[in-house]
Design a protein around this motif. Structure first.
Motif, PDB file in Angstrom:
ATOM      1  N   TYR A  33       0.844  -1.201   0.000  1.00  0.00           N
ATOM      2  CA  TYR A  33       0.000   0.000   0.000  1.00  0.00           C
ATOM      3  C   TYR A  33       0.875   1.245   0.000  1.00  0.00           C
ATOM      4  CZ  TYR A  33      -3.604  -3.310   1.497  1.00  0.00           C
ATOM      5  OH  TYR A  33      -4.446  -4.385   1.592  1.00  0.00           O
ATOM      6  N   SER A  34       0.356   2.254  -0.685  1.00  0.00           N
ATOM      7  CA  SER A  34       1.038   3.549  -0.695  1.00  0.00           C
ATOM      8  C   SER A  34      -0.010   4.648  -0.842  1.00  0.00           C
ATOM      9  CB  SER A  34       2.065   3.624  -1.837  1.00  0.00           C
ATOM     10  OG  SER A  34       1.402   3.503  -3.097  1.00  0.00           O
ATOM     11  N   ILE A  35       0.320   5.875  -0.432  1.00  0.00           N
ATOM     12  CA  ILE A  35      -0.599   7.002  -0.499  1.00  0.00           C
ATOM     13  C   ILE A  35      -0.258   7.851  -1.718  1.00  0.00           C
ATOM     14  CG2 ILE A  35       0.834   8.338   1.104  1.00  0.00           C
ATOM     15  CD1 ILE A  35      -1.809   9.597   2.128  1.00  0.00           C
ATOM     16  N   LEU A  36      -1.221   8.021  -2.578  1.00  0.00           N
ATOM     17  CA  LEU A  36      -1.034   8.829  -3.771  1.00  0.00           C
ATOM     18  C   LEU A  36      -1.478  10.268  -3.558  1.00  0.00           C
ATOM     19  CD1 LEU A  36      -2.258   6.377  -6.580  1.00  0.00           C
ATOM     20  CD2 LEU A  36       0.043   6.693  -5.664  1.00  0.00           C
ATOM     21  N   GLN A  37      -2.509  10.467  -2.680  1.00  0.00           N
ATOM     22  CA  GLN A  37      -3.036  11.814  -2.431  1.00  0.00           C
ATOM     23  C   GLN A  37      -3.435  11.897  -0.969  1.00  0.00           C
ATOM     24  OE1 GLN A  37      -6.108  13.262  -5.173  1.00  0.00           O
ATOM     25  NE2 GLN A  37      -7.235  14.075  -3.398  1.00  0.00           N
ATOM     26  N   GLY A  38      -3.123  12.980  -0.308  1.00  0.00           N
ATOM     27  CA  GLY A  38      -3.479  13.161   1.095  1.00  0.00           C
ATOM     28  C   GLY A  38      -2.304  13.510   1.964  1.00  0.00           C
ATOM     29  N   GLN A  39      -1.144  13.593   1.395  1.00  0.00           N
ATOM     30  CA  GLN A  39       0.018  14.026   2.154  1.00  0.00           C
ATOM     31  C   GLN A  39       0.068  15.560   2.194  1.00  0.00           C
ATOM     32  OE1 GLN A  39       3.024  12.063  -0.199  1.00  0.00           O
ATOM     33  NE2 GLN A  39       3.245  10.386   1.299  1.00  0.00           N
ATOM     34  N   PRO A  40       0.617  16.142   3.213  1.00  0.00           N
ATOM     35  CA  PRO A  40       1.324  15.549   4.361  1.00  0.00           C
ATOM     36  C   PRO A  40       0.419  15.296   5.563  1.00  0.00           C
ATOM     37  CG  PRO A  40       1.619  17.893   4.414  1.00  0.00           C
ATOM     38  CD  PRO A  40       0.720  17.621   3.246  1.00  0.00           C
ATOM     39  N   TYR A  41      -0.904  15.271   5.333  1.00  0.00           N
ATOM     40  CA  TYR A  41      -1.835  15.187   6.471  1.00  0.00           C
ATOM     41  C   TYR A  41      -1.971  13.767   6.994  1.00  0.00           C
ATOM     42  CZ  TYR A  41      -2.980  19.614   4.222  1.00  0.00           C
ATOM     43  OH  TYR A  41      -2.891  20.857   3.647  1.00  0.00           O
ATOM     44  N   PHE A  42      -1.865  12.789   6.066  1.00  0.00           N
ATOM     45  CA  PHE A  42      -2.087  11.402   6.473  1.00  0.00           C
ATOM     46  C   PHE A  42      -1.017  10.519   5.850  1.00  0.00           C
ATOM     47  CE2 PHE A  42      -6.161  13.569   6.399  1.00  0.00           C
ATOM     48  CZ  PHE A  42      -6.656  13.290   7.670  1.00  0.00           C
ATOM     49  N   SER A  43      -0.840   9.348   6.434  1.00  0.00           N
ATOM     50  CA  SER A  43       0.086   8.338   5.939  1.00  0.00           C
ATOM     51  C   SER A  43      -0.587   6.981   6.010  1.00  0.00           C
ATOM     52  CB  SER A  43       1.384   8.340   6.768  1.00  0.00           C
ATOM     53  OG  SER A  43       1.094   7.975   8.113  1.00  0.00           O
ATOM     54  N   VAL A  44       0.012   5.966   5.304  1.00  0.00           N
ATOM     55  CA  VAL A  44      -0.544   4.633   5.296  1.00  0.00           C
ATOM     56  C   VAL A  44       0.591   3.638   5.493  1.00  0.00           C
ATOM     57  CG1 VAL A  44      -0.388   4.420   2.779  1.00  0.00           C
ATOM     58  CG2 VAL A  44      -2.011   2.993   4.041  1.00  0.00           C
ATOM     59  N   GLU A  45       0.359   2.624   6.287  1.00  0.00           N
ATOM     60  CA  GLU A  45       1.330   1.552   6.473  1.00  0.00           C
ATOM     61  C   GLU A  45       1.302   0.656   5.245  1.00  0.00           C
ATOM     62  OE1 GLU A  45       0.492  -0.425  10.091  1.00  0.00           O
ATOM     63  OE2 GLU A  45       1.210   1.208  11.376  1.00  0.00           O
ATOM     64  N   SER A  46       2.491   0.385   4.654  1.00  0.00           N
ATOM     65  CA  SER A  46       2.574  -0.305   3.373  1.00  0.00           C
ATOM     66  C   SER A  46       2.070  -1.743   3.434  1.00  0.00           C
ATOM     67  CB  SER A  46       4.027  -0.291   2.873  1.00  0.00           C
ATOM     68  OG  SER A  46       4.877  -0.957   3.804  1.00  0.00           O
ATOM     69  N   GLU A  47       2.229  -2.396   4.532  1.00  0.00           N
ATOM     70  CA  GLU A  47       1.850  -3.806   4.609  1.00  0.00           C
ATOM     71  C   GLU A  47       0.431  -4.012   5.141  1.00  0.00           C
ATOM     72  OE1 GLU A  47       4.740  -5.884   6.877  1.00  0.00           O
ATOM     73  OE2 GLU A  47       6.370  -5.578   5.435  1.00  0.00           O
ATOM     74  N   THR A  48      -0.040  -3.134   6.035  1.00  0.00           N
ATOM     75  CA  THR A  48      -1.348  -3.333   6.685  1.00  0.00           C
ATOM     76  C   THR A  48      -2.458  -2.483   6.085  1.00  0.00           C
ATOM     77  OG1 THR A  48      -0.884  -1.631   8.340  1.00  0.00           O
ATOM     78  CG2 THR A  48      -0.205  -3.899   8.852  1.00  0.00           C
ATOM     79  N   GLY A  49      -2.150  -1.390   5.435  1.00  0.00           N
ATOM     80  CA  GLY A  49      -3.170  -0.494   4.906  1.00  0.00           C
ATOM     81  C   GLY A  49      -3.803   0.394   5.962  1.00  0.00           C
TER      82      GLY A  49
END
Length: 706
Positions: free
Chosen positions: A199-215
């Motif tokens: 998993y990766s974040i394409l839009q929403g930075q720098p406000y939020f992040s996503v863990e690559s393995e868990t989502g």
């Protein structure tokens, strides 16, 4: 000589090639470097038996999603019995045989006719056999083998939801959990990295992040303020092949809303407010509204208003409008322009719900100054008292002054006032008032015994403005004067026995007086002068009551109580009308009692003429043998219901005593008709119950002279 035969079944297998994200463009045609043969046993004339050996292979691989123009080659089936003369026939059975998989019955070549999809079916189980074309008998035993479809990365990750919605409190710490997204890949997770999702974040930075393995999506920025921005749209990508180049990917959208926390205190938009209100405003009248702004929402934006200081702290009140969160200022006490014209208040707005972690931002309240100007209005006159109580003697003459009332205009103009009596409260016009000075005087004579209190209403009206008027109750008490003679409390009818003893109590008299002296009534009793001389009675004056005594010697009556038998002394008026003799044909005939049919119905009464002439009622005649008693009862009943029947001023008498009685009369009336005295002393021997009779009839004659 014994002959030995050997059969070989060969299967040429295409070796699998590694697959990428793009399908193969050429047909697979590779062969193994070494043949794999199955040596089968068979029968011979010498019946030589050889042991059977198993297949040297049982599993083959094909790539899915083949896109070539020719059929995909699987392998070759061959028997050592095949001499190449076409005497053998190869047969294929099992999953997809004849449709998905076909075999050249002459050469034993096996091909796949369609593109295979591992996600649809990953494994196929087939059976191979070689038979004699002429006899149809198998030359080799049937054997089973497996074709396994090798996975290629032909499925992109797919999220469980197309759009996610989530909330997180504003001002949350970095790393606060928001929501978890999940994507699945239909490729084979056990073969390569085709199904390994990152998993990766394409839009929403720098406000939020996503863990690559868990989502798991978390906050990534400190102090995100809802009042600055409330909605965020975050795009998350899931990519297979462990995120490497060439992997397939899918995306989803996450709508994140910041929820409110109480991180903003209320603030007045201005520091000073001014309102005006007339002095006549009733209690509870709204004067004006104030509103403090709060950037929060919901209960975090609720505001409480209060008056903390000022000159009108006890004159006004403030309440909160729960819908608009405004402070409503109301009148708490009656205002008076002449006493105070301007009030200055200090108002405070505060949040009832405060979060402790934001107290460092400062106090969650604000204050403002409110100036209230009282406006003058034309007020009605005001009496010096809420009610007046006056007193006057009941013997006061007409035009006697009782007292006075006072009222004045409370306004600065001090307009003159005139007075009047509300005649609805003084219908008899007993009192009057001087319109100029408010003096109350009598117009009629008073009587305390008729009416003790007079409750009237006095009206004060401004001369310049008759609409401005006020009222006050006036209670006038009439004071008592001794202007009423005593009266006996009741009508006394006294009875005394003829043998009453001297000084015997025969009656107690009471007197009353309509007047009401404070010390109580003191009455003096005596016999009237015309009754005092030669009276047989005396009075003992007890200052309140009086006792009447028998004072003279009882006189014996020489005449009997009843003069004749006709005197029954029962309030009966005796008419001794014997009629006019034999010539009086209108006289009463006793024969009508014996013969009722002899009554002439059309004859009216002779003694009076009724005011209204009624037709006589015709009653049925009695039979000849009807008893006289029945006739009398019948006539009584008729007279009760007949308006033409007596009495008018006379008596209708029906008397019938029958034939008499064998017993003599029991009446004691005749016992006192003689001149001799009867001895009643024996009553004293009958006990206490007859003591009263013994005192009345058995006493000794009085010695006092009349």
């Amino acid at each position: 000589m014994r002959t030995y035969r050997y059969f070989l079944l060969l299967f040429w297998v295409g070796q699998p090639y590694p697959t990428l994200s793009t399908p193969l463009s050429k047909r697979t045609s590779g062969f193994p470097a070494k043949k794999r043969a199955l040596e089968l046993s068979g029968n011979s004339k010498n019946e030589l038996n050889r042991s059977k050996r198993s297949w040297m292979w049982n599993q083959f691989f094909l790539l899915e999603e083949y896109t070539g123009s020719d059929y995909q080659y699987v392998g070759k089936l061959h028997s050592d019995q095949d001499r190449g003369d076409g005497s053998l026939k190869y047969i294929l059975s099992g999953d997809g045989a004849g449709d998905l998989f076909i075999i050249n019955e002459n050469t034993g070549d096996i091909q796949a006719t369609k593109r295979l999809d591992r996600e649809e079916k990953p494994v196929y189980i087939l059976r191979a056999q070689a038979i004699n074309r002429r006899t149809g008998r198998p030359v080799e035993p049937e054997s089973e083998f497996i074709i396994k479809i090798h996975d290629i990365n032909d499925n992109e990750p797919i999220f469980t939801k197309e759009v996610y919605s989530a909330t997180v409190p504003e001002m949350s710490d970095v790393g606060t959990f928001v929501v978890q997204v999940t994507a699945t890949d239909a490729d084979d997770p056990t073969y390569g990295n085709s199904a390994k999702v990152v998993y990766s974040i394409l839009q929403g930075q720098p406000y939020f992040s996503v863990e690559s393995e868990t989502g798991i999506i978390k906050t990534a920025l400190l102090n995100m303020d809802r009042e600055n921005r409330e909605q965020y749209q975050v795009v998350i990508q899931a990519k297979d092949m462990g995120g490497q180049m060439g992997g397939l990917s899918g995306t989803t959208t996450v709508n994140i809303t910041l929820t409110d926390v109480n991180d903003n205190p209320p603030r007045f938009p201005q520091s000073t407010y001014q309102f005006r209100t007339p002095e006549s405003s009733p209690l509870g009248t709204p004067i004006g509204r104030i509103k403090a702004s709060d950037a929060d929402v919901g209960e975090n934006a609720e505001i409480e208003y209060s008056i903390t200081d000022g000159e009108g702290l006890d004159m006004f009140d403030v309440i909160t409008d729960q819908e608009t969160q405004e402070g409503i200022i109301t009148v708490k006490k009656l205002l008076d322009f002449e006493k105070k014209k301007v009030y200055t208040l200090k108002m405070e707005a505060s949040n009832p719900h405060v979060e402790q972690r934001f107290l460092y931002l400062g106090p969650f309240k604000d204050s403002a100054t409110v100036r209230i100007v009282v406006e003058d209005v034309d007020e009605p006159p005001v009496f010096s008292k809420l009610a007046y109580i006056l007193q006057i003697r009941e013997d006061a003459q007409i035009n006697t002054t009782i007292g006075s009332v006072t009222a004045q205009d409370p306004d600065a103009a001090r307009n003159p006032v005139k007075y009047s009596v509300d005649r609805h409260t003084d219908m008899d016009r007993i009192f009057n008032i001087d319109s100029g000075n408010g003096s109350i005087f009598t117009s009629k004579l008073l009587d305390r015994e008729t009416l003790l209190w007079h409750n009237i209403t006095v009206i004060a009206t401004e001369i310049n403005n008759p609409k401005q008027s006020s009222r006050v109750p006036l209670y006038i008490k009439v004071l008592d004067v001794n202007d009423n003679a005593p009266e006996f409390a009741e009508f006394y009818e006294t009875f005394v026995c003829e043998k009453a003893k001297a000084d015997q109590l025969i009656q107690t008299l009471h007197a009353v007086d309509k007047d009401d002296p404070y010390s109580g009534h003191q009455f003096s009793f005596s016999l009237a002068p015309e009754a005092a001389s030669g009276s047989n009675f005396t009075i003992q004056d007890n200052k309140v009551t009086v006792v009447l005594f028998a004072a003279l010697r009882r006189q014996r009556k020489k005449e009997p109580l009843i003069i004749s038998k006709e005197d029954i002394r029962d309030n009966i008026v005796s008419y001794n009308d014997e009629g006019g003799g034999e010539e009086d044909t209108q006289a009463f005939d006793i024969g009508t009692l014996r013969n009722p049919e002899a009554i002439e119905d059309n004859k009216l009464r002779r003694d009076i003429v009724p005011e209204t002439l009624f037709l006589p009622r015709r009653t049925p005649t009695a039979r000849d043998n009807t008893d006289v008693r029945d006739f009398i009862n019948q006539r009584l009943k008729e007279n009760d219901t007949d308006p033409t029947a007596p009495p008018y001023d006379s008596l209708a008498t029906y008397a019938y005593e029958g034939t008499g009685s064998v017993a003599d009369s029991l009446s004691s009336l005749e016992s006192v008709t003689t001149d001799g005295d009867q001895d009643y002393d024996y009553l004293s021997d009958w006990g206490p119950r007859f003591k009263k009779l013994a005192d009345m009839y058995g006493g000794v004659d009085s010695d006092k002279d009349s």
